[in-house]
Design an enzyme around this catalytic site. Sequence first.
Site, PDB file in Angstrom:
ATOM      1  N   HIS A  63       0.815  -1.221   0.000  1.00 13.88           N
ATOM      2  CA  HIS A  63       0.000   0.000   0.000  1.00 13.88           C
ATOM      3  C   HIS A  63       0.844   1.265   0.000  1.00 13.88           C
ATOM      4  CE1 HIS A  63       0.011   0.910   4.445  1.00 13.88           C
ATOM      5  NE2 HIS A  63       0.079  -0.398   4.591  1.00 13.88           N
ATOM      6  N   ASP A 164       5.742   1.767   7.012  1.00 12.39           N
ATOM      7  CA  ASP A 164       4.428   1.150   6.772  1.00 12.39           C
ATOM      8  C   ASP A 164       3.700   2.038   5.770  1.00 12.39           C
ATOM      9  OD1 ASP A 164       1.921   0.035   6.824  1.00 12.39           O
ATOM     10  OD2 ASP A 164       1.496   0.541   8.919  1.00 12.39           O
ATOM     11  N   GLU A 194      -5.278   1.506   2.373  1.00 12.99           N
ATOM     12  CA  GLU A 194      -5.157   0.319   3.233  1.00 12.99           C
ATOM     13  C   GLU A 194      -5.402   0.673   4.683  1.00 12.99           C
ATOM     14  OE1 GLU A 194      -3.230  -2.674   5.879  1.00 12.99           O
ATOM     15  OE2 GLU A 194      -2.840  -0.540   5.719  1.00 12.99           O
ATOM     16  N   GLU A 195      -4.867   1.823   5.102  1.00 15.80           N
ATOM     17  CA  GLU A 195      -4.920   2.191   6.527  1.00 15.80           C
ATOM     18  C   GLU A 195      -6.332   2.501   7.013  1.00 15.80           C
ATOM     19  OE1 GLU A 195      -2.572   1.674   8.460  1.00 15.80           O
ATOM     20  OE2 GLU A 195      -0.687   1.836   7.365  1.00 15.80           O
ATOM     21  N   ASP A 217       3.844  -6.221   3.553  1.00 18.13           N
ATOM     22  CA  ASP A 217       3.547  -5.154   4.521  1.00 18.13           C
ATOM     23  C   ASP A 217       4.496  -5.303   5.706  1.00 18.13           C
ATOM     24  OD1 ASP A 217       2.225  -3.054   5.918  1.00 18.13           O
ATOM     25  OD2 ASP A 217       0.290  -3.693   5.147  1.00 18.13           O
ATOM     26  N   HIS A 303       3.246   2.670  13.200  1.00 20.72           N
ATOM     27  CA  HIS A 303       2.275   3.764  13.359  1.00 20.72           C
ATOM     28  C   HIS A 303       2.777   4.847  14.307  1.00 20.72           C
ATOM     29  CE1 HIS A 303      -1.502   1.830  11.400  1.00 20.72           C
ATOM     30  NE2 HIS A 303      -0.391   1.590  10.717  1.00 20.72           N
TER      31      HIS A 303
HETATM   32 CO    CO Z   1      -0.327   0.435   8.878  1.00 22.46          CO
HETATM   33 ZN    ZN Z   2       0.671  -1.351   6.371  1.00 22.31          ZN
END
Ligand code: CO
Ligand code: ZN
Length: 332
Positions: A63, A164, A194-195, A217, A303
């Site tokens: 992503h 990420d 995606e998030e 990922d 994150h």
């Molecule tokens: Co993520």
């Molecule tokens: Zn991710």
Amino acid sequence: MKPLIKKLVEAVGPSGYEGAVRELVKKEVTKLADDVRVDALGNLIVRKGKQRPGGLRIMLSAHMDEIGIIATHIDENGFVRFTTIGGVYPRTLFGGRVQFLNGAFGVISGERLESADRVHSFEKMYIDVGADSKANCPVKIGDLAIFERPMIDLGSRLVAKSMDDRIAVAVLIETLRKLESTPHEVYFVFSTQEEVGTRGATTAAYGIDPDLGIAVDVTGTGDTPKGMRMAVKLGAGPAVKVRDGGMLSDPRVVRWMSDTAEAAKIPYQLEILEAGSTDARAIQLTRAGVPVGCLSIPCRYIHSPSEMVDYSDVVNAVSLLTVLLSNPIQLK
Ligand code: CO
Ligand code: ZN
């Protein structure tokens, strides 16, 4: 790969607004691909190879989007209130900087709390963009921002925002570069949103209708002081996902990935992640169902604005994917 990684992780692309990242990726892949297109949700879909006898139609997904914030209210003094895009934790924000899509910057701070060691809730935070009135505030309601932070290179370890999942975007680009011939029709999907719930991969998978899916990922690690109880660590190879919070990988795909890594003498780990999921879940559940797996890059502090990966895991992920895609596949 480090210059490519730096370019990708420093680009601005919160969910739904991946345009700048997509342009970067497009520049890298156009010469390497047989076909490049963009679908209605903004997924960049890159095809390499034509299906030959014994070959499969394979969808890979990484992503392009990253977590961020969206402005919800501007007060008379120009302070911006916000809500989140994707899984943002209050403890990672205070004192950090945001960069809006229009180029404006701001600092995240908050109302005075009773006790100095409490974490602010989002309701008590604001963004100071250097304005002193609503009229001269460069930010409007509905504007998105990301958590600005340049990459640092610690040698074997790299630290940046949006590892990420831009690290996986880099892995797919490099795999496309290395893949000389394949019996398969391989779709490299650089997915959107995606998030906020694997939305891009959902429509991309429906459109491609693959025989096999692999997401790339990041995953968490258990190698920090009193951290998660998890067997994955930085530097021990990419992780073959067995299970996460939203998906059980197809056991035949797990076996194929692990056996291939062993035969090629590429280090790998097995991953069981307790919470969270990836684009692989969306591929698995499309149409009448698809066998899927996921190759994960171990990552600390996911994150947060300082996500850390080990460069050797990235290089080994490219090697493993390249071998996986170069040969006929017999799932058993
Ligand atoms: Co993520
Ligand atoms: Zn991710």
